[in-house]
Write an enzyme that holds these catalytic residues in place. Structure first.
Site, PDB file in Angstrom:
ATOM      1  N   CYS A   2      64.252 -24.240  49.117  1.00 54.64           N
ATOM      2  CA  CYS A   2      63.185 -23.782  48.247  1.00 54.64           C
ATOM      3  C   CYS A   2      63.717 -22.825  47.188  1.00 54.64           C
ATOM      4  O   CYS A   2      64.908 -22.518  47.127  1.00 54.64           O
ATOM      5  CB  CYS A   2      62.114 -23.069  49.074  1.00 54.64           C
ATOM      6  SG  CYS A   2      61.521 -24.030  50.482  1.00 54.64           S
ATOM      7  N   LEU A  51      60.716 -27.438  48.842  1.00 56.37           N
ATOM      8  CA  LEU A  51      61.312 -28.739  49.105  1.00 56.37           C
ATOM      9  C   LEU A  51      61.097 -28.994  50.591  1.00 56.37           C
ATOM     10  O   LEU A  51      61.727 -28.355  51.437  1.00 56.37           O
ATOM     11  CB  LEU A  51      62.801 -28.744  48.759  1.00 56.37           C
ATOM     12  CG  LEU A  51      63.582 -30.022  49.066  1.00 56.37           C
ATOM     13  CD1 LEU A  51      63.035 -31.199  48.268  1.00 56.37           C
ATOM     14  CD2 LEU A  51      65.072 -29.829  48.785  1.00 56.37           C
ATOM     15  N   ILE A  53      61.294 -30.098  54.226  1.00 59.96           N
ATOM     16  CA  ILE A  53      62.341 -30.625  55.098  1.00 59.96           C
ATOM     17  C   ILE A  53      61.846 -30.722  56.537  1.00 59.96           C
ATOM     18  O   ILE A  53      62.028 -31.727  57.205  1.00 59.96           O
ATOM     19  CB  ILE A  53      63.602 -29.729  55.051  1.00 59.96           C
ATOM     20  CG1 ILE A  53      64.116 -29.592  53.606  1.00 59.96           C
ATOM     21  CG2 ILE A  53      64.682 -30.275  55.979  1.00 59.96           C
ATOM     22  CD1 ILE A  53      64.617 -30.878  52.996  1.00 59.96           C
ATOM     23  N   GLU A  77      66.985 -22.562  55.899  1.00 60.70           N
ATOM     24  CA  GLU A  77      66.701 -23.209  57.173  1.00 60.70           C
ATOM     25  C   GLU A  77      67.219 -22.325  58.305  1.00 60.70           C
ATOM     26  O   GLU A  77      68.328 -21.784  58.216  1.00 60.70           O
ATOM     27  CB  GLU A  77      67.402 -24.574  57.280  1.00 60.70           C
ATOM     28  CG  GLU A  77      67.010 -25.593  56.229  1.00 60.70           C
ATOM     29  CD  GLU A  77      65.614 -26.152  56.410  1.00 60.70           C
ATOM     30  OE1 GLU A  77      65.008 -25.912  57.479  1.00 60.70           O
ATOM     31  OE2 GLU A  77      65.136 -26.832  55.483  1.00 60.70           O
ATOM     32  N   ILE A 291      82.433 -39.515  45.632  1.00 64.03           N
ATOM     33  CA  ILE A 291      82.681 -39.590  44.200  1.00 64.03           C
ATOM     34  C   ILE A 291      84.172 -39.796  43.974  1.00 64.03           C
ATOM     35  O   ILE A 291      85.003 -39.092  44.561  1.00 64.03           O
ATOM     36  CB  ILE A 291      82.211 -38.308  43.494  1.00 64.03           C
ATOM     37  CG1 ILE A 291      80.691 -38.266  43.445  1.00 64.03           C
ATOM     38  CG2 ILE A 291      82.774 -38.204  42.083  1.00 64.03           C
ATOM     39  CD1 ILE A 291      80.047 -39.336  42.600  1.00 64.03           C
TER      40      ILE A 291
END
Length: 631
Positions: A2, A51, A53, A77, A291
């Protein structure tokens, strides 16, 4: 994951305009696209971006206790929240939600500031306690989650997850801090004990700030710090076995989510270890992403593919090319302060790739700091042994002058760069390591600044924070001191800032199991011989993972997540490099010798020196100065 923001009046309980709190949240919307909220009471206002979760349908924030005496806004978290919840229920607390937010409120009410030592997680939060008459700001042990704050002219303290949130407050004067520019040129980032905007502070990792109305603002209080002063009593085999146990627990703790979850996979030891343990714990194929680079010498996708096949992961790969330099404006905007770790570009791309399928991704960040994986730490360990054998006067009077006349060989591998080795040995351990971990050394910086800037800087020395940290480190061996400084300075300032900003830019939660504090404390208690052995770092970690990973993954030379900027600035991006010499933004700052910048670019493009990282530094600095201060 968040974003948070808030305002607290220290002297009197003046009203807080909720629109002002919402304005501070607005530029951080990427941190919480699933919801927002604000709460105000006399003298205080808290804001939150969510956000989702865990407990997706519940746990809206800011969250108040049943009696509305305590209100929390929280970013992060708590991985042990279920065990804490059970303990608190045994003590008579009752819960309305199934997430971790309400657990923090109950823990605060039960233990006050001591609740922090019971939290295993990544977090930055603010708790307003009406009964105690305080606002409590706290940051996790290692600084995974950020928190900025500033004292304002109306007697209030404003705070926000990112600098851009604070800058929306109309009373914050946006003036550049020259010492922060010196720090940035030295390290490639602005350390957590500084900020490019004068008057803004960052709450240090492992610290809290207790604000009480009617009282002066205290210095932040340290509630946790790495400690290298103890040693375990165990054989290498026993230590390796216990390490696997700790790593397994750290990984499984971070696999709890009510949304899709995956992992970054570079093909190196750390991310491969995390994926191996995730695969062991998961009934489904782990989602992994990598990547690669269009420059073969820097590409690790083949190693990542090897791990993906070994553990049957659901794997995807994407390549970064010079054209991705177009991302520079986006990246500069996300960091606010200048940030020159060029691996931010591929980090953004791998986060972007991950976010296409998952909301949470586990990373391998932290093992190099905890287990001495960086080459510079291995070199430091070896050089400290030599320093102990050669008298200081001989090192200073013989090796120092010899280093000054030795030819510069940027192209050569580090062991063959005798000039750097001789120069390092001529200095004390702290001084040498501070320069080794840096990007631009003191002599080069002195040539970059003009006379007026040098006078304004006075006796400020960017490396002094490293000297201080290494001298004060609770340590037994010299390697301990360098690792302690990295954990306190480099890790939160560079590595975790990069991961937080790039993951949050695409609304992805990144979790770092190898930074579980139990793992870090265990690593700090290992003798140096278990961390560095035979000229390689992370010795015990590699030994512990031999049952999971192939030998060529564990013991191949470390590449790192690098970006080929030196190559780019001689090729596709040569024009952008040359433009720095006539940059109106850099010139208007009034700090730099523009002729020296022109010489640096010319030497790099002619192939006489490798100044790719320094050119990148100035490019990112130019972007930040223009955005923040309108230069």
């Amino acid at each position: 994951m968040c974003g948070i923001a808030g305002i607290y009046h220290l002297e009197t309980a003046k009203p807080v305009d909720p629109a002002r709190v919402r304005a501070m949240l607005h530029p951080m919307a990427h941190r919480g696209p699933d919801g927002s909220g604000d709460w105000t009471a006399p003298g205080v206002g808290l804001g939150h971006l969510r956000l989702s979760i865990i407990d997706i349908a519940g746990s809206p924030q800011p969250m108040a206790s049943d009696d509305e005496a305590v209100t929390l806004t929280y970013n992060g978290e708590i991985y042990n929240f279920r065990a804490l919840r059970a303990e608190l229920e045994d003590r008579g607390h009752r819960f309305r939600t199934s997430g971790d937010t309400e657990v923090i409120i109950a823990a605060w009410r039960q233990w006050g500031p001591d609740c922090l030592s019971r939290l295993n997680g990544m977090f930055a939060f603010a708790i307003h306690d009406h009964v105690r008459g305080c606002l409590f700001l706290a940051r996790d042990r290692l600084g995974v989650k950020p928190l900025h704050y500033a004292r304002l002219s109306d007697g209030s303290i404003a705070f926000a997850s990112e600098l851009k949130g604070l800058l929306r407050h109309p009373l914050l004067r946006c003036e550049a801090k020259l010492t922060a520019v010196e720090d940035y040129l030295a390290f490639g980032y602005v350390p957590d004990d500084s900020c490019i905007v004068a008057g803004v502070e960052k709450l240090p990792a492992g610290h809290y700030l207790m604000l009480e109305r009617g009282k002066a603002v205290p210095a932040p209080s340290c509630w946790w710090s790495p400690d290298f002063s103890n040693r375990i009593r165990a054989s290498e085999g026993e230590a390796a076995e216990h390490l696997v146990h700790l790593m397994r627990a750290a990984v499984t703790d971070r696999m709890v989510a009510d949304v899709p979850l995956g992992a970054f996979l570079s093909g190196g030891v750390d991310s491969s270890a995390v994926v191996a343990l995730m695969a062991e714990a998961s009934a489904r194929a782990v989602r992994t992403c990598t990547i690669g680079f269009d420059q073969a010498a820097l590409d690790e996708t083949a190693y990542a593919q090897q791990i993906a096949e070994r553990f049957a992961t659901d794997h995807r790969t994407r390549t970064v090319a010079a054209a991705d330099f177009a991302l520079v404006d986006r990246i500069a905007d996300m960091f606010d302060e200048p940030f020159a770790d060029a691996s931010a570009l591929p980090t953004y791309r791998v986060c972007e790739l991950a976010r296409e399928e998952v909301t949470v991704a586990l990373s391998g960040d932290g093992a190099d700091e905890a287990f001495a994986g960086y080459r510079r730490l291995v070199f430091q360990h070896q050089e400290e042994r030599l320093r102990a054998m050669i008298p200081a006067v001989l090192r200073r009077n013989l090796l120092g002058p010899l280093a000054r006349v030795w030819p510069q060989m940027d192209w050569a591998p580090r062991p063959l760069r005798a000039r750097a080795t001789l120069a390092g040995l001529s200095k004390g351990g702290a001084e040498a390591y501070a320069e080794a971990v840096g990007v631009t050394g003191p002599d080069q910086r002195a040539r970059l600044f003009n006379d007026a800037a040098k006078r304004a800087l006075g006796d400020h020395v960017a490396e002094a924070r490293y000297w201080k940290a290494m001298v004060e480190a609770p340590a037994r061996e010299r390697l301990d001191r360098a690792q302690y400084a990295d954990l306190k300075i480099w890790l939160p300032g560079d590595i975790l800032t990069k991961t937080d900003r790039m993951s949050m830019a695409v609304s992805l939660e990144a979790r770092e199991p190898l930074l579980d504090y139990r793992l870090v404390e265990f690593a700090a208690a290992l003798p140096a011989a278990m961390r560095v052995k035979g000229g390689t770092g992370k010795a015990i970690l590699k030994q512990a993972m031999e049952r999971y990973l192939p030998h060529d993954i564990l013991y191949r030379p470390k590449m790192g997540f690098v970006t080929p900027v030196s190559h780019w600035f001689r090729g596709a991006l040569a024009d952008q490099a040359r433009a720095l010499a006539t940059s109106s933004t850099l010139a208007r700052s009034g700090w730099f010798d523009m002729a020296e910048i022109e010489r640096i670019v010319a030497a790099h493009q002619a192939g006489r020196r490798d100044h790719g990282r320094l050119i990148w530094q100035f490019f990112m600095l130019e972007k930040s100065l223009a955005k923040l201060f309108g230069l």
